[in-house]
Scaffold this active site. Structure first.
Site, mmCIF file in Angstrom:
data_model
loop_
_atom_site.group_PDB
_atom_site.id
_atom_site.type_symbol
_atom_site.label_atom_id
_atom_site.label_comp_id
_atom_site.label_asym_id
_atom_site.label_seq_id
_atom_site.Cartn_x
_atom_site.Cartn_y
_atom_site.Cartn_z
ATOM 1 N N TYR A 127 38.850 33.423 40.871
ATOM 2 C CA TYR A 127 39.416 34.801 40.610
ATOM 3 C C TYR A 127 40.700 34.977 41.437
ATOM 4 O O TYR A 127 41.641 35.463 40.938
ATOM 5 C CB TYR A 127 38.268 35.919 41.098
ATOM 6 C CG TYR A 127 38.969 37.107 41.092
ATOM 7 C CD1 TYR A 127 39.500 37.829 39.876
ATOM 8 C CD2 TYR A 127 39.101 38.063 42.126
ATOM 9 C CE1 TYR A 127 39.877 39.039 39.797
ATOM 10 C CE2 TYR A 127 39.495 39.226 42.228
ATOM 11 C CZ TYR A 127 39.928 40.034 41.173
ATOM 12 O OH TYR A 127 40.543 41.230 41.269
ATOM 13 N N LYS B 278 44.610 35.843 40.181
ATOM 14 C CA LYS B 278 45.281 36.966 40.323
ATOM 15 C C LYS B 278 46.620 36.563 41.169
ATOM 16 O O LYS B 278 47.725 37.169 40.824
ATOM 17 C CB LYS B 278 44.516 37.863 40.981
ATOM 18 C CG LYS B 278 43.593 38.354 40.250
ATOM 19 C CD LYS B 278 43.764 39.238 39.092
ATOM 20 C CE LYS B 278 44.594 40.624 39.442
ATOM 21 N NZ LYS B 278 44.781 41.615 38.116
ATOM 22 N N THR C 74 45.172 42.552 43.372
ATOM 23 C CA THR C 74 44.139 42.607 44.386
ATOM 24 C C THR C 74 44.555 42.274 45.884
ATOM 25 O O THR C 74 45.182 41.323 46.015
ATOM 26 C CB THR C 74 42.833 41.910 44.047
ATOM 27 O OG1 THR C 74 41.948 41.829 44.982
ATOM 28 C CG2 THR C 74 43.148 40.499 43.601
ATOM 29 N N ASP C 75 43.635 42.822 46.813
ATOM 30 C CA ASP C 75 43.997 42.339 48.251
ATOM 31 C C ASP C 75 43.288 40.824 48.568
ATOM 32 O O ASP C 75 43.773 40.198 49.190
ATOM 33 C CB ASP C 75 43.506 43.270 49.213
ATOM 34 C CG ASP C 75 41.965 43.399 49.229
ATOM 35 O OD1 ASP C 75 41.203 42.857 48.313
ATOM 36 O OD2 ASP C 75 41.397 44.321 49.929
ATOM 37 N N GLU C 76 42.680 40.289 47.496
ATOM 38 C CA GLU C 76 41.965 39.064 47.653
ATOM 39 C C GLU C 76 42.937 37.993 47.632
ATOM 40 O O GLU C 76 42.584 36.863 48.126
ATOM 41 C CB GLU C 76 40.658 39.084 46.545
ATOM 42 C CG GLU C 76 39.729 40.090 46.697
ATOM 43 C CD GLU C 76 38.631 39.609 46.172
ATOM 44 O OE1 GLU C 76 38.012 38.563 45.596
ATOM 45 O OE2 GLU C 76 37.866 40.832 45.606
HETATM 46 P P1 NAD Z 1 36.860 45.260 34.730
HETATM 47 O O1 NAD Z 1 36.350 43.894 34.670
HETATM 48 O O2 NAD Z 1 36.077 46.557 34.836
HETATM 49 O O3 NAD Z 1 37.914 45.656 33.366
HETATM 50 C C1 NAD Z 1 38.738 44.661 32.781
HETATM 51 C C2 NAD Z 1 39.016 45.210 31.427
HETATM 52 O O4 NAD Z 1 40.000 44.306 30.750
HETATM 53 C C3 NAD Z 1 37.654 45.306 30.463
HETATM 54 O O5 NAD Z 1 37.882 46.389 29.708
HETATM 55 C C4 NAD Z 1 38.246 44.186 29.426
HETATM 56 O O6 NAD Z 1 37.533 44.329 28.309
HETATM 57 C C5 NAD Z 1 39.570 43.971 29.554
HETATM 58 N N1 NAD Z 1 40.195 42.590 29.138
HETATM 59 C C6 NAD Z 1 39.468 41.268 29.604
HETATM 60 N N2 NAD Z 1 40.160 40.297 29.411
HETATM 61 C C7 NAD Z 1 41.295 40.666 28.343
HETATM 62 C C8 NAD Z 1 42.195 40.241 27.473
HETATM 63 N N3 NAD Z 1 42.364 38.887 27.394
HETATM 64 N N4 NAD Z 1 42.923 41.071 26.836
HETATM 65 C C9 NAD Z 1 42.835 42.574 26.864
HETATM 66 N N5 NAD Z 1 41.847 43.116 27.556
HETATM 67 C C10 NAD Z 1 41.155 42.132 28.341
HETATM 68 O O7 NAD Z 1 37.878 45.479 35.648
HETATM 69 P P2 NAD Z 1 38.662 46.419 36.783
HETATM 70 O O8 NAD Z 1 37.677 46.467 38.074
HETATM 71 O O9 NAD Z 1 38.752 47.819 36.020
HETATM 72 O O10 NAD Z 1 39.899 45.774 37.385
HETATM 73 C C11 NAD Z 1 41.128 46.078 36.741
HETATM 74 C C12 NAD Z 1 42.094 45.563 37.480
HETATM 75 O O11 NAD Z 1 42.133 45.801 38.928
HETATM 76 C C13 NAD Z 1 41.973 43.982 37.285
HETATM 77 O O12 NAD Z 1 43.276 43.455 37.079
HETATM 78 C C14 NAD Z 1 41.477 43.521 38.626
HETATM 79 O O13 NAD Z 1 42.040 42.247 39.110
HETATM 80 C C15 NAD Z 1 42.305 44.580 39.495
HETATM 81 N N6 NAD Z 1 41.343 44.850 40.826
HETATM 82 C C16 NAD Z 1 40.144 45.292 40.742
HETATM 83 C C17 NAD Z 1 39.424 45.928 41.866
HETATM 84 C C18 NAD Z 1 37.983 46.513 41.993
HETATM 85 O O14 NAD Z 1 37.244 46.657 42.878
HETATM 86 N N7 NAD Z 1 37.524 46.739 40.679
HETATM 87 C C19 NAD Z 1 39.978 45.648 43.042
HETATM 88 C C20 NAD Z 1 41.397 45.188 43.188
HETATM 89 C C21 NAD Z 1 42.272 44.763 42.313
HETATM 90 P P1 TYD Z 2 31.753 42.461 44.614
HETATM 91 O O1 TYD Z 2 31.385 44.026 44.334
HETATM 92 O O2 TYD Z 2 31.298 41.378 43.691
HETATM 93 O O3 TYD Z 2 33.510 42.464 44.993
HETATM 94 P P2 TYD Z 2 34.373 41.479 45.812
HETATM 95 O O4 TYD Z 2 33.368 40.337 45.722
HETATM 96 O O5 TYD Z 2 35.714 41.420 44.762
HETATM 97 O O6 TYD Z 2 34.669 41.827 47.169
HETATM 98 O O7 TYD Z 2 31.258 42.366 46.036
HETATM 99 C C1 TYD Z 2 31.541 43.136 47.389
HETATM 100 C C2 TYD Z 2 30.785 42.603 48.548
HETATM 101 O O8 TYD Z 2 29.324 42.729 48.287
HETATM 102 C C3 TYD Z 2 31.022 40.953 48.697
HETATM 103 O O9 TYD Z 2 31.159 40.648 50.071
HETATM 104 C C4 TYD Z 2 29.914 40.232 48.236
HETATM 105 C C5 TYD Z 2 28.690 41.180 48.377
HETATM 106 N N1 TYD Z 2 27.842 41.164 47.203
HETATM 107 C C6 TYD Z 2 26.363 41.207 47.803
HETATM 108 O O10 TYD Z 2 26.090 41.060 49.001
HETATM 109 N N2 TYD Z 2 25.291 41.276 46.859
HETATM 110 C C7 TYD Z 2 25.506 41.477 45.497
HETATM 111 O O11 TYD Z 2 24.694 41.189 44.865
HETATM 112 C C8 TYD Z 2 26.801 41.515 45.037
HETATM 113 C C9 TYD Z 2 27.350 41.519 43.566
HETATM 114 C C10 TYD Z 2 27.875 41.339 46.131
#
Ligand code: NAD
Ligand code: TYD
Length: 351
Positions: A158, A162, A132-134
């Site tokens: 989180y 990561k 992630t960019d975070e």
């Molecule tokens: P998500 O939370 O929707 O899905 C995570 C999946 O991993 C789920 O299916 C869960 O059952 C599985 N999981 C959790 N713990 C596990 C374990 N111990 N063993 C096997 N499986 C396990 O997440 P996402 O949004 O699909 O994100 C996927 C990846 O991308 C993550 O690594 C996250 O850090 C990264 N990412 C996500 C975003 C975003 O905006 N969603 C942005 C940047 C990076």
């Molecule tokens: P989120 O979808 O949780 O992603 P991330 O924290 O990984 O960026 O949140 C996106 C942005 O929206 C973040 O600045 C937090 C804000 N947010 C709200 O303002 N209200 C909400 O109920 C949630 C879930 C997020």
């Protein structure tokens, strides 16, 4: 074939659907099915022999070793993680367990497997770590966007977990020569996202006439990446990324949270106007800010464009319309995921 971890989650399920459609290559999907994992997202592959689902934990080294030995994947795409910042604040343990220890276990199992591979198979093998960019921390309004050389400065449990996993991946390449690739992407949105994240949460609350919670003043900025663009980028990095390198993936869509919520509301006003005739934006409610809330994320995605020719196809305006339309067309999927655990989280978090 390839091994995908976390393939029942939001991005993982989109990736598997996209991968099989684009390449036809089989996938073994290892997922623990936490609250965030949902096999209904992969229902269209139910009778497809190219998708093999295995329920299990990436921390289970014996299981991972068995899967590697049995299926001999040419690549691993590691999505499995705990991914929600708010949950990491209220309970960080699982984030350490899965994101750090789980990545470490997977790396150890992969190292043992890779070291036993022969010539061509060994050279061709890849481990792609999705991050992630975070990990780069928070930007001020005038700061340049994150590049691959920006120093790590994670601020939440989180992002710290990561960051730790990214460092392990880097070390396994540097020390053992494991063929690693890392991608750091911005906030994804699109189909099958669990409604604890901003966009689907706001969309569903609006449809149910509930308050749309905005943390703080709503001026925090995120870059938004359409999940289909992200999946295509991962395919490009896997195919052509240079070993040991990291690639930032972004959508060139910096928006304040307020902009995002107003856009979702405006599209809903058009596609499914509220029965009471009021604009959905009238439901916006300012709530207590997230502790340590990062002010701004922005991605410089020139490296992947320059080296691999990838650019996002969707603007925020096109991607968000597709996303809202998908949720309206798939309320059955939504109704199933918003039961039990989801209700409990919403109750605990928003009071
Ligand atoms: P998500 O939370 O929707 O899905 C995570 C999946 O991993 C789920 O299916 C869960 O059952 C599985 N999981 C959790 N713990 C596990 C374990 N111990 N063993 C096997 N499986 C396990 O997440 P996402 O949004 O699909 O994100 C996927 C990846 O991308 C993550 O690594 C996250 O850090 C990264 N990412 C996500 C975003 C975003 O905006 N969603 C942005 C940047 C990076
Ligand atoms: P989120 O979808 O949780 O992603 P991330 O924290 O990984 O960026 O949140 C996106 C942005 O929206 C973040 O600045 C937090 C804000 N947010 C709200 O303002 N209200 C909400 O109920 C949630 C879930 C997020």
């Amino acid at each position: 074939m390839i091994l995908v971890t976390g393939g029942a989650g939001f991005i993982g399920s989109n990736f598997i659907l996209d991968w099989i459609a684009a390449t036809g290559e089989p996938v073994v999907n290892l997922d623990k099915l936490t609250y965030a994992g949902n096999l209904e997202s992969l229902a269209s592959l139910k009778d497809d022999a190219r998708h093999l689902f295995v329920r299990g934990d990436v921390n289970d080294r014996e299981l991972v070793a068995k899967l590697l030995a049995g299926h001999k994947p040419r690549a691993i795409i590691h999505f499995a993680a705990e991914s929600h910042v708010d949950r990491s604040i209220s309970g960080p343990d699982e984030f350490i367990q899965t994101n750090i220890n789980g990545t470490f276990s997977l790396l150890e199992a992969t190292r043992a497997y890779w070291q036993e591979l022969g010539g061509v198979e060994k050279d061709a093998f890849r481990f792609l770590h999705v991050s992630t960019d975070e990990v780069y921390g928070s930007l001020g309004p005038g700061d340049p966007p994150f590049s691959e050389t920006t120093a790590y400065a994670p601020n939440s449990p989180y992002s710290a977990s990561k960051a730790a996993s990214d460092h392990l991946v880097r070390a396994y390449h540097h020390t053992y020569g494991l063929p690693m690739l890392t991608t750091n992407c911005s906030n994804n949105y699109g189909a099958f996202q669990f409604p604890e994240k901003l966009i689907p949460l706001v969309l569903l609350n609006a449809l149910n006439g509930k308050p749309l919670p905005i943390y703080g003043n709503g001026l925090n900025v995120r870059d938004w990446l359409y999940v289909g663009d992200h999946c295509a980028a991962i395919r490009e990095v896997l195919a052509g990324g240079r070993l040991g390198e990291t690639y930032n993936i972004g959508g060139w869509n910096e928006k304040t949270n307020l902009d995002v919520v107003n856009t979702v509301c405006a599209i809903l006003d058009e596609m499914k106007p509220a029965a009471n005739g009021k604009p959905y934006a009238s439901l916006i409610t300012y709530v207590k800010d997230r502790p340590g809330h990062d002010a701004r994320y922005a991605i410089n995605a020139r490296k992947i464009e320059r080296e691999l020719g990838w650019k996002p196809k969707e603007t925020f305006e096109t991607g968000i319309r597709k996303t809202v339309a998908w949720y309206l067309d798939n309320m059955g999927w939504v109704e199933h995921v918003v039961s039990g655990e989801y209700q409990a989280w919403v109750g605990r978090h928003y009071g």
